[in-house]
Write a protein that holds these residues in place. Structure first.
Motif, PDB file in Angstrom:
ATOM      1  N   GLY A  22      44.281  31.846  34.871  1.00 26.69           N
ATOM      2  CA  GLY A  22      43.579  31.826  36.947  1.00 26.69           C
ATOM      3  C   GLY A  22      44.334  30.648  37.616  1.00 26.69           C
ATOM      4  N   VAL A  23      44.147  31.274  38.797  1.00 28.77           N
ATOM      5  CA  VAL A  23      45.113  30.273  40.455  1.00 28.77           C
ATOM      6  C   VAL A  23      44.324  28.920  40.379  1.00 28.77           C
ATOM      7  N   GLY A  24      42.419  28.958  39.306  1.00 30.27           N
ATOM      8  CA  GLY A  24      42.354  27.483  39.237  1.00 30.27           C
ATOM      9  C   GLY A  24      43.099  26.747  38.379  1.00 30.27           C
ATOM     10  N   PRO A  26      52.860  40.912  41.991  1.00 29.93           N
ATOM     11  CA  PRO A  26      52.316  40.004  42.630  1.00 29.93           C
ATOM     12  C   PRO A  26      50.733  40.116  41.836  1.00 29.93           C
ATOM     13  N   PHE A  27      50.075  39.149  41.291  1.00 28.66           N
ATOM     14  CA  PHE A  27      48.317  40.020  41.452  1.00 28.66           C
ATOM     15  C   PHE A  27      47.899  40.641  41.834  1.00 28.66           C
ATOM     16  N   ASN A  28      47.509  40.162  42.743  1.00 30.97           N
ATOM     17  CA  ASN A  28      47.347  40.819  44.238  1.00 30.97           C
ATOM     18  C   ASN A  28      47.752  41.447  45.219  1.00 30.97           C
ATOM     19  N   GLY A  88      41.763  40.441  51.601  1.00 26.72           N
ATOM     20  CA  GLY A  88      42.324  41.466  50.550  1.00 26.72           C
ATOM     21  C   GLY A  88      41.988  42.220  49.531  1.00 26.72           C
ATOM     22  N   ASN A  89      41.221  41.806  48.172  1.00 31.12           N
ATOM     23  CA  ASN A  89      40.673  42.486  47.520  1.00 31.12           C
ATOM     24  C   ASN A  89      39.350  43.500  48.306  1.00 31.12           C
ATOM     25  N   ARG A  90      39.122  42.761  49.094  1.00 32.99           N
ATOM     26  CA  ARG A  90      37.947  44.058  50.065  1.00 32.99           C
ATOM     27  C   ARG A  90      38.786  45.401  49.998  1.00 32.99           C
TER      28      ARG A  90
HETATM   29  N1  GLU Z   1      40.081  35.445  42.116  1.00 39.17           N
HETATM   30  C1  GLU Z   1      41.062  35.823  42.041  1.00 39.17           C
HETATM   31  C2  GLU Z   1      41.571  36.694  43.070  1.00 39.17           C
HETATM   32  O1  GLU Z   1      40.483  38.063  43.056  1.00 39.17           O
HETATM   33  C3  GLU Z   1      41.766  35.420  41.072  1.00 39.17           C
HETATM   34  C4  GLU Z   1      43.566  35.312  41.098  1.00 39.17           C
HETATM   35  C5  GLU Z   1      44.154  34.915  39.563  1.00 39.17           C
HETATM   36  O2  GLU Z   1      43.529  33.631  38.948  1.00 39.17           O
HETATM   37  O3  GLU Z   1      45.250  34.895  39.464  1.00 39.17           O
HETATM   38  O4  GLU Z   1      42.279  35.992  44.067  1.00 39.17           O
END
Ligand code: GLU
Length: 339
Positions: free
Chosen positions: A286-288, A122-124, A192-194
């Motif tokens: 994007g998740v938007g 996954p992206f994160n 999480g991103n931090r």
């Molecule tokens: N700002 C979102 C994040 O960092 C972007 C994730 C996405 O659009 O995939 O989780």
């Protein structure tokens, strides 16, 4: 088969091949508008998935919004649906900051200091940082995108932000604005991103102070765009880095193929293989709820609708773009005749 029949058969095959190439090259304005309208009508009633809610404010975007756009490399715009609604660009911002860093430091800096491999995670994902020796992995997952922001040649946080913001505005050909409520909602919940930013810093794969990179990255993701803005950003990539509306060169032409390659392999996160297989186009989601796909040298297809699948990709948007790619026969590996 005798020789004459073989020759006739071969001639028919060649004629068919030429006809399909001619169709692909000669898409008319009416064709563009028709496929946009068809994609909109076909997927307007598709209500699967749900808004992202790990950024609380994104759950409040009206889920039924749906817009579909094509922008050509000459700047012609074809659209259907809610194409003027401003939503958070989120991860579709990532490749454009990669373009900025490629220009400042050369494309190899991205390869060496971040990496190019898709993660299959996954992206994160934090696990991806542990199992890949590059750590930051690729510039389109969160880790690599935060690292990309940290690589912008900047004298201060303000300078870093101004460069990131004006670069993305230049791709869109208009002065964009930040959706401050999205920024606040995301930054308040950015744990999480931090964690990712701090880990990268520890691994020496982050190139500025972590909280600075995190703030600028989060602000970059909170930039508001509408579907037409996205289409123009993509058309700029289709047009070898020159914005077709403003005529401004926004990135060097030589970097465009490299950026599109990164989008092709990692733009859909852990669905990138499935996406390339079925749509055949470099893209970024994007998740938007936005998705931007690029037909190199020709045009961009953008779509927006907030409901996402489990990988974080907009369900209506991905279906609409895949449909258009199939109908126009513009998949990079040959016309994809499945819908
Ligand atoms: N700002 C979102 C994040 O960092 C972007 C994730 C996405 O659009 O995939 O989780």
């Amino acid at each position: 088969m005798n020789i004459t029949i073989q020759r006739v058969f071969a001639a028919v095959i060649i004629a068919l091949a030429l006809a399909s190439t001619a169709t692909a090259a000669d898409i008319t304005p009416a064709d563009f508008q028709r496929v946009v309208d068809q994609a909109y009508a076909k997927y307007k009633g598709l209500n699967e998935g749900s808004n992202a809610d790990y950024i609380p404010i994104l759950a409040e975007t009206p889920s039924d919004l749906f817009g579909v756009v094509i922008v050509t490399r000459k700047g012609a715009i074809y659209s259907a649906g809610d194409v003027n609604y401003k939503f958070a660009i989120e991860s579709i911002s990532k490749p454009f900051t990669v373009a900025l860093v490629m220009e400042q430091q050369g494309p190899n800096a991205i390869r060496e200091k971040i990496g190019l491999e898709s993660t299959g995670l996954p992206f994160n994902s934090k696990l991806a940082l542990e199992i890949h020796k590059e750590r930051s992995v690729n510039p389109l997952v969160n880790a690599g995108a935060i690292a990309t922001v940290s690589m912008v040649d900047a004298k201060s946080e303000k300078d870093r932000w101004n460069q990131v913001f004006s670069n993305i505005s230049d791709f869109a050909g208009t002065k964009l604005t930040v959706l401050e409520d999205v920024y606040e909602s995301e930054y308040e919940n950015v744990w999480g991103n931090r964690g990712i930013a701090n880990l990268l810093y520890d691994y020496k794969r982050l190139y500025s102070e972590p909280e600075e990179a995190l703030r600028v990255y989060t602000r970059q993701c909170s930039i508001g765009v509408n579907t037409i803005d996205l289409g123009v950003m993509g058309a700029t990539l289709s047009n070898q880095g020159v914005n077709p509306i403003t005529d401004k060169r926004v990135m060097p032409a030589k970097d465009v193929p490299k950026l599109l390659a990164i989008m092709a392999t990692a733009g859909f996160y852990d669905e990138s293989g499935e996406w390339l297989y079925s749509a055949g186009l470099p893209a970024k989601t994007g998740v938007g709820g936005g998705i931007l796909a690029v037909v190199p040298g020709r045009f961009a297809i953008a779509a927006f609708s907030p409901r996402l699948n489990a990988a974080g990709n907009s369900i209506r948007s991905l279906n609409a773009i895949r449909y258009i790619s199939g109908k126009l026969g513009v998949g990079l590996f040959g016309p994809n005749l499945d819908e």
